[in-house]
Design an enzyme around this catalytic site. Structure first.
Site, PDB file in Angstrom:
ATOM      1  N   ASP A   1      -7.460 -12.010   8.737  1.00 34.17           N
ATOM      2  CA  ASP A   1      -7.229 -11.323   7.464  1.00 34.17           C
ATOM      3  C   ASP A   1      -6.530 -12.239   6.456  1.00 34.17           C
ATOM      4  O   ASP A   1      -5.935 -13.254   6.812  1.00 34.17           O
ATOM      5  CB  ASP A   1      -6.422 -10.046   7.669  1.00 34.17           C
ATOM      6  CG  ASP A   1      -5.088 -10.286   8.371  1.00 34.17           C
ATOM      7  OD1 ASP A   1      -5.012 -11.188   9.230  1.00 34.17           O
ATOM      8  OD2 ASP A   1      -4.114  -9.576   8.073  1.00 34.17           O
TER       9      ASP A   1
ATOM     10  N   GLU B   1      -3.446  -8.865  10.833  1.00 36.02           N
ATOM     11  CA  GLU B   1      -2.140  -9.340  11.321  1.00 36.02           C
ATOM     12  C   GLU B   1      -1.062  -9.183  10.261  1.00 36.02           C
ATOM     13  O   GLU B   1       0.105  -8.969  10.580  1.00 36.02           O
ATOM     14  CB  GLU B   1      -2.240 -10.815  11.735  1.00 36.02           C
ATOM     15  CG  GLU B   1      -0.952 -11.387  12.322  1.00 36.02           C
ATOM     16  CD  GLU B   1       0.053 -11.862  11.265  1.00 36.02           C
ATOM     17  OE1 GLU B   1       1.268 -11.765  11.511  1.00 36.02           O
ATOM     18  OE2 GLU B   1      -0.392 -12.314  10.183  1.00 36.02           O
TER      19      GLU B   1
END
Length: 389
Positions: free
Chosen positions: A80, A138
């Site tokens: 991400d 995350e």
């Protein structure tokens, strides 16, 4: 075989760079990484490696079963990005307005994908099973690690290893810890409700800015005067919003910040002390308040034996000239959930780019791409060391 694997990874370096730069141009923020997840799935489809999508959200796990018996080990990369505007002047600058890979997760993904491509060619000789664990979200709690674990996708894993390309650590340096490695990151917000009024008549008001300023100052006393000096924490106010005009006393103030800690007892104490200080100051100023405290990821605690394996594995990686144990850092990582459930270790792979002194989560963030194969080599070296146990 390990040297042959490392040689193949060197051959794939141009592809690593291409993957990393493509992903850098098309980042997606936490929980919205659908196109990135599909990119990863398509890569495994072309390799002919079995995979599963939508694990715990947008997670992708590919499974490579070796031709020889052995243990099952997960190797993790997150994918991400962050809601930051990319300000670099480079050909691979983000094309997505307000979104940027400002933490190196694009490099993590490139590293793990090309490692999978490499290991496909060594499948018959491979002992055990590799789980190529591509994790979403995350950066933002509750994160992607916990739902992936809860999905049962890692139930058969014997261990898990992961690395972070660390932009403030020199190239060729590996860092880890045999105990607590990264902090638990929590979030809080405080809203002070006072009573606004004319800027020339402050005595008729309950000035929310003054009250909020007292809170900013007094909350810092928790670390310096309430905690055991041999323990530590961080309390940082990142946002302070109040007021609409130069001549109006603000009736409301909002403070948003983070707490970082390494020990759960410290977390509990900080929460209690914050509540007492906020209540005391607001009562003294005849104001009301709301206080919301959100617990984030727990501290990341490496298993000593697996961390030692990483240090030993680094001896087989020519690009690493220094492998060292370091003190904990106050950044957070939801890899912590994996090491709660499974033996494992996390480590930093030095990726500092010459002439680019900017840290993670900065609009000018970048990495030295030569660290990408180093990360892959160390992960697979750790995998083989674990198989020897």
């Amino acid at each position: 075989m390990l040297q042959a694997i490392h040689n193949k990874l060197d051959e794939l370096y141009p592809e690593m760079v291409d993957i990393r730069r493509y992903l850098h141009q098309y980042p997606e923020v936490s929980f919205q990484e659908t196109k990135t997840a599909q990119y990863i799935a398509d890569y495994y489809e072309k390799l002919g490696i079995p995979y599963e999508k939508s694990i715990g959200g947008n997670g992708v796990i590919a499974t490579l079963t070796g031709g020889k018996p052995g243990k099952t080990v997960a190797l993790r990369a997150d994918f991400d990005a962050l809601p930051i505007q990319d300000e670099k002047d480079v050909p691979y600058k983000s094309k997505m307005d307000g979104v940027m890979h400002a933490c190196g997760h694009d490099g993590h993904t490139a590293s793990l994908l090309t490692l999978a491509k490499t290991m496909k060619g060594f499948q018959d000789e491979l002992p055990g099973t590799i789980l190529f664990l591509h994790q979403h979200a995350e950066e933002y709690a509750p994160g992607g690690a916990k739902p992936i674990i809860e999905s049962g996708a890692l139930d058969d894993a014997d261990a898990v290893f992961g690395t972070h390309l660390w932009a403030t650590t020199p190239l060729g340096v590996l860092q880890t810890s045999k105990d607590v490695f990264m902090a638990g990151p929590d979030r809080f917000d405080i809203t002070v409700q006072g009573q606004g009024g004319h800027g020339g008549y402050p005595h008729e008001t309950k000035d929310a800015i003054t009250i909020g300023s007292q809170l900013v100052s007094q909350l810092q006393q928790i670390v310096s005067r309430r905690l055991d000096p041999l323990k530590t924490a961080v309390i940082s106010i990142g946002q302070f919003e109040a007021g609409d005009a130069f001549n109006v006393i603000a009736d409301k103030a909002k403070l948003v910040g983070t707490v970082r800690y390494l020990d759960k007892d410290v977390q509990d104490q900080v929460m209690k002390e914050m509540e007492k200080i906020i209540k005391g100051i607001c009562v003294a100023n005849d104001a009301t308040y709301t206080f919301n405290y959100e617990k984030g990821y727990p501290p990341l605690v490496n298993h000593a034996e697996e961390a030692e394996l990483v240090l030993k594995a680094s001896e087989n990686v020519q690009a690493i000239h220094t492998a060292e144990e370091v003190k904990p850092v106050m950044a957070g990582e939801d890899f912590a959930y994996y090491t709660i459930e499974k033996p494992g270790a996390y480590f930093f792979t030095g990726a500092q780019k010459e002439g680019n002194p900017y840290p993670h989560h900065h609009p000018m963030f970048d990495i030295d791409e030569r660290a990408i194969p180093t990360a892959a080599k160390t992960l697979i070296a750790a995998y083989f060391e674990y198989q020897k146990q």
